[in-house]
Design a protein around this motif. Structure first.
Motif, PDB file in Angstrom:
ATOM      1  N   LEU A 161     -41.059 -18.149 -10.286  1.00  0.00           N
ATOM      2  CA  LEU A 161     -40.237 -17.052  -9.777  1.00  0.00           C
ATOM      3  C   LEU A 161     -41.074 -15.815  -9.489  1.00  0.00           C
ATOM      4  N   LEU A 162     -41.930 -15.459 -10.449  1.00  0.00           N
ATOM      5  CA  LEU A 162     -42.619 -14.175 -10.336  1.00  0.00           C
ATOM      6  C   LEU A 162     -43.783 -14.247  -9.360  1.00  0.00           C
ATOM      7  N   ASP A 163     -44.684 -15.237  -9.589  1.00  0.00           N
ATOM      8  CA  ASP A 163     -45.778 -15.318  -8.642  1.00  0.00           C
ATOM      9  C   ASP A 163     -45.250 -15.822  -7.316  1.00  0.00           C
ATOM     10  N   GLY A 164     -44.109 -16.529  -7.363  1.00  0.00           N
ATOM     11  CA  GLY A 164     -43.509 -17.006  -6.121  1.00  0.00           C
ATOM     12  C   GLY A 164     -43.268 -15.873  -5.150  1.00  0.00           C
ATOM     13  N   PHE A 165     -42.604 -14.799  -5.604  1.00  0.00           N
ATOM     14  CA  PHE A 165     -42.308 -13.758  -4.615  1.00  0.00           C
ATOM     15  C   PHE A 165     -43.563 -13.013  -4.196  1.00  0.00           C
TER      16      PHE A 165
ATOM     17  N   LEU B 137     -38.779  -7.751  -0.940  1.00  0.00           N
ATOM     18  CA  LEU B 137     -39.061  -6.592  -0.090  1.00  0.00           C
ATOM     19  C   LEU B 137     -37.773  -5.868   0.267  1.00  0.00           C
ATOM     20  N   ILE B 138     -36.700  -6.644   0.530  1.00  0.00           N
ATOM     21  CA  ILE B 138     -35.417  -6.020   0.832  1.00  0.00           C
ATOM     22  C   ILE B 138     -34.985  -5.147  -0.338  1.00  0.00           C
TER      23      ILE B 138
ATOM     24  N   ALA C 137     -41.868 -17.523   0.691  1.00  0.00           N
ATOM     25  CA  ALA C 137     -41.744 -16.458   1.692  1.00  0.00           C
ATOM     26  C   ALA C 137     -40.334 -15.866   1.654  1.00  0.00           C
ATOM     27  N   LEU C 138     -39.329 -16.740   1.440  1.00  0.00           N
ATOM     28  CA  LEU C 138     -37.946 -16.260   1.387  1.00  0.00           C
ATOM     29  C   LEU C 138     -37.746 -15.320   0.193  1.00  0.00           C
TER      30      LEU C 138
ATOM     31  N   PRO D 161     -29.811 -10.609  -1.903  1.00  0.00           N
ATOM     32  CA  PRO D 161     -30.659 -11.710  -1.436  1.00  0.00           C
ATOM     33  C   PRO D 161     -31.645 -12.170  -2.502  1.00  0.00           C
ATOM     34  N   PHE D 162     -32.182 -11.240  -3.305  1.00  0.00           N
ATOM     35  CA  PHE D 162     -33.140 -11.645  -4.324  1.00  0.00           C
ATOM     36  C   PHE D 162     -32.441 -12.494  -5.381  1.00  0.00           C
TER      37      PHE D 162
END
Lengths: 465, 328
Positions: free
Chosen positions: B18-22, B174-175, B167-168, B251-252
């Motif tokens: 989750l964390l490194d994913g984003f 970022l949103i 990426a999603l 979205p997150f």
């Protein structure tokens, strides 16, 4: 080239690069705790300046240690899967403890050191310094327990599947090997730190700047070394005794002794020839070998030819690495004693040749640490777990030469890059010197490269939005 | 104690994903950013936390070695090339991340390194998961396959899929964290990425059916697993709703639910196996003496401490990144 040889080179390379930073960090942590204690005791602002200065260097070095250690956490499994499969029940928890100690430290007291000066009381700040010092030493402790177990396995049983299962953790942790080798490593780190501090002081004195800070660093660095180096020689001797008793083949390789001798001579320098099983251009002192090894004039000492060829370590590397280590130690002893004596009489700051020598001696501690490890590790060959498992048995069976060649090249590039960048930043900080206003507030343990210096890229952006 | 370490490992891997994913995802999106302002805000949205995120990778490795040496030695030796690439990619991106600020002339090179490193790291993780689902060739925990056994269509598809997923969740972060142009851009990207991810899931499902993967049978055997697709649908719903109504935090949350669903589906269909259909958790566990030794300090002190550290780091960094910073 076999995957075995390449994997050994890769491990040696990555671990040698890695050890430089922890060795430096352990010494610096002790130095910081010492400075903070002095500051609290005397209240002199000089100690605060020195503390702030070395804290920045500590932060970079700590970060580089963490970054270069990440690869190590994977390498046991990638290249030495048989070793990690069979000794995992013992090495896994020990190395796990090392990582966890480092994280616990990073998540707690290291943060206080970096961010907490204004937020916590002076007493607690000093406590945090001491905890960081203990924590870095504890991290080294787990590594030494693990390595000592590989040198002299105890407290285990081998089960039906060939796994090494722990039966007695206290025998593993309180193994006699640990308690001579851990102090030896710890002192190596302290001395390395002390010489870096003294060399930095010498550098400023030679440049004619920062006189108060520079002389304080010189005096304290040399003074610490003057006490610690003799102690180190003593623990080195105990480590030698341990090797003599438990790992006779390694001892014979270090001594360059091919045949049993009674009484044994001490080879001072020679060129060992493994094919001919003899030494060329040998300079040896009769009887001294027995005296050093057994504290007797007439003891019989074991030669390498007592061991079959496939159970002998390579001779050249332990033989020379050991002599380089001892040579560095003796030079440091001479510098520390002579320098401290002159400093006490106030003559040191005029002896430019000596200041130059002290300045140029900053790598000696690192060289001695590395060559000491080469002696210990190469001397253990052909065993990976002494007497129980050969290095060749520990290798990942499915590994091919191109795979290891690829990883070796990639890791070499990565490490060189990290190392050069780290050195550049440490050099920049050192050349600015203590007392300069803090450049960029806080830092982050795993982002060593974010610490010092300006960020011209940011400035450019602000000028041309 | 086995259960404790199995859950600790599962948690460490989940947090890592989750964390490194984003932040890997933001690294990938970074390659598509055109303006300097955009890039800078992206960097600021991850700067204080990305290194802490990677900590969970090392914790996962340490737990794996300490508590499950059999799986540690099997997985790490089997995925030799992907792991070397992963370490190379992670290092490249972290160095690029720092050097970009310090450099004026080589900025484009560091930008490329940041994106390339992030993508490689994400891609090989996906490949590894895909290959794991297909099964690791091994006898008694010793790897018997070749260096590129993972380089098959399904794992590669998974590699691309995970990159899309990262990426999603990166766009969703970022949103949540930014304002202005970058947020608008991320809304548009998230929509595309969600569509692409849906397409990937359908494709992966078809390929999995064709390969007749054993994992698939589990879903029929264990109807309770249907809970995870439901979570996934809820996540997808939150995403669509959040993206449509411009609800910044949604979205997150939706992406996290999607990842939870995928992770849970995989994990639950592996159980009781750790390496599917050859090594169970009990097989893999170190002897009790090793597990309890590790438990008394690492388990009950360091793990909670690191968790608290992570929570505090995120709490300090809550709220939007201040985008007026450029005017000071």
């Amino acid at each position: 080239v076999s995957p075995l040889l390449l994997s050994r080179i890769q491990f040696a390379f990555t671990v040698s690069f890695h050890i430089i930073f922890p060795a430096f960090t352990i010494g610096l942590a002790a130095w910081l705790a010492f400075l903070e204690t002095l500051r609290l005791a005397t209240g002199r602002p000089l100690y605060r300046e020195l503390f702030d200065f070395w804290l920045k260097i500590f932060a970079i070095s700590f970060g580089l240690g963490v970054v270069s250690g990440i690869v190590m956490a994977f390498e046991f499994g990638t290249n030495w899967s048989e070793l990690s499969l069979r000794t995992g029940p013992i090495q896994g928890p020990l190395l796990g403890y090392e990582s966890f100690t480092a994280f616990a430290l990073e998540a707690s007291f290291f943060g206080v050191l970096i961010f907490g000066r204004k937020r916590v009381g002076a007493g607690f700040y000093l406590f945090s310094c001491i905890m960081v010092c203990l924590g870095t030493s504890l991290s080294a402790f787990w590594i030494m327990v693990n390595n000592s177990w590989m040198q002299w396995p105890t407290g285990y049983a081998v089960d039906a599947r060939g796994l090494f299962v722990p039966t007695d953790w206290s025998a593993i942790i309180f193994s006699p090997a640990v308690w001579v080798r851990f102090p030896h490593m710890l002192l190596a780190a302290y001395i390395t730190g002390a010489f870096c501090v003294a060399a930095t002081g010498a550098w400023y004195v030679l440049g004619g700047r920062l006189h108060a800070q520079a002389t304080a660093m010189l005096r304290m660095g040399l003074g610490l070394a003057a006490v610690l180096v003799p102690l180190q020689l003593f623990f080195g001797h105990l480590t030698g005794d341990f090797v003599h008793d438990k790992q006779p083949a390694k001892f014979a390789a270090i001594e360059g002794r091919w045949h049993d001798e009674k009484p044994a001579a001490e080879v001072i320098i020679a060129l060992p020839d493994e094919k001919m099983e003899t030494n060329h251009w040998q300079v040896a002192v009769p009887i001294l070998g027995s005296l050093i090894a057994s504290m007797r004039f007439d003891s019989k000492e074991v030669g390498l030819t007592d061991f079959s060829k496939d159970e002998r370590p390579p001779v050249i590397i332990p033989f020379f690495a050991f002599r380089i280590m001892v040579g560095c130690g003796l030079i440091m002893l001479a510098l520390a004693w002579y320098g401290s004596w002159l400093a006490a009489r106030g003559h040191l700051y005029r002896k430019r040749w000596l200041l130059w020598t002290i300045f140029l001696s900053f790598p000696l501690g690192f060289i001695a640490t590395l060559t000491g490890w080469f002696t210990s590790e190469v001397g253990r060959q052909p065993w990976i777990v002494y007497g129980q498992m050969k290095t060749a048995e520990g290798l990942t069976p499915s590994l091919s030469t191109p795979e290891v060649a690829f990883s070796l090249l990639l890791f070499a590039a990565i490490y060189l890059f990290i190392f050069l960048a780290g050195m550049t930043y440490i050099y920049r900080l050192l050349s600015i010197g203590p007392g300069a206003p803090a450049a960029s507030g806080g830092t982050n343990p795993k982002r060593p490269l974010s610490v010092p210096g300006e960020s011209p890229g940011v400035l450019v952006r602000e000028e041309n939005p | 104690v086995i259960e404790f370490w199995a859950s600790a490992l599962a948690l460490a891997i989940l947090l890592y994903v989750l964390l490194d994913g984003f932040d890997l995802g933001i690294g990938i999106l970074y390659g598509f950013a055109r303006t300097e302002t955009c890039k800078r805000h992206m960097v600021e949205a991850v700067a204080p936390i990305w290194d802490g995120n990677e900590t969970w990778l090392v914790i996962a490795a340490a737990v794996l070695f300490g508590a499950f040496p059999l799986v540690y030695s099997l997985l790490l030796s089997a995925f030799y090339i992907p792991l070397v690439l992963l370490l190379g990619g992670l290092t490249l991106r972290s160095v690029a991340f720092e050097f970009r600020e310090k450099s004026t002339r080589l900025k484009a090179v560091w930008d490329f390194g940041f994106t390339a490193g992030s993508f490689v790291a994400a891609f090989v993780q996906g490949c590894a998961v895909g290959a794991l689902v297909m099964g690791l060739p091994n006898t008694n925990g010793r790897f018997t396959g070749g260096a590129f056994f993972w380089a098959k269509p399904f794992p590669i598809l998974c590699g691309l899929g995970l990159s899309l997923g990262y990426a999603l969740i990166g766009a969703a972060w970022l949103i949540r964290k930014t304002d202005g142009d970058l947020r608008e851009r991320s809304y548009r990207q998230a929509l595309w990425l969600l569509a692409a991810l849906g397409l990937f899931l359908v494709l992966a499902f078809i390929v999995a059916l064709k390969l007749d993967l054993r994992v698939m049978n589990r879903w029929i055997e264990r109807p309770i697993l249907a809970i995870f697709p439901l979570i996934g649908i809820a996540g997808g719903g939150a995403l669509v709703f959040g993206l449509g109504r411009r609800q910044d935090p949604l979205p997150f949350v939706g992406s996290v639910l999607l990842f939870l669903a995928a992770y849970g589906t995989l994990g639950a269909s592996f159980l009781p196996y750790m390496v599917p259909f050859s090594i169970t958790i009990t097989d893999a566990a170190a002897p009790p003496a090793s597990l309890s030794f590790l438990f008394w300090f690492a388990g009950i002190i360091v793990l909670p401490l690191t968790l608290i550290y992570t929570v505090v780091a995120y709490a300090v960094f809550r709220g939007k990144v201040r985008t007026d910073a450029e005017h000071y």
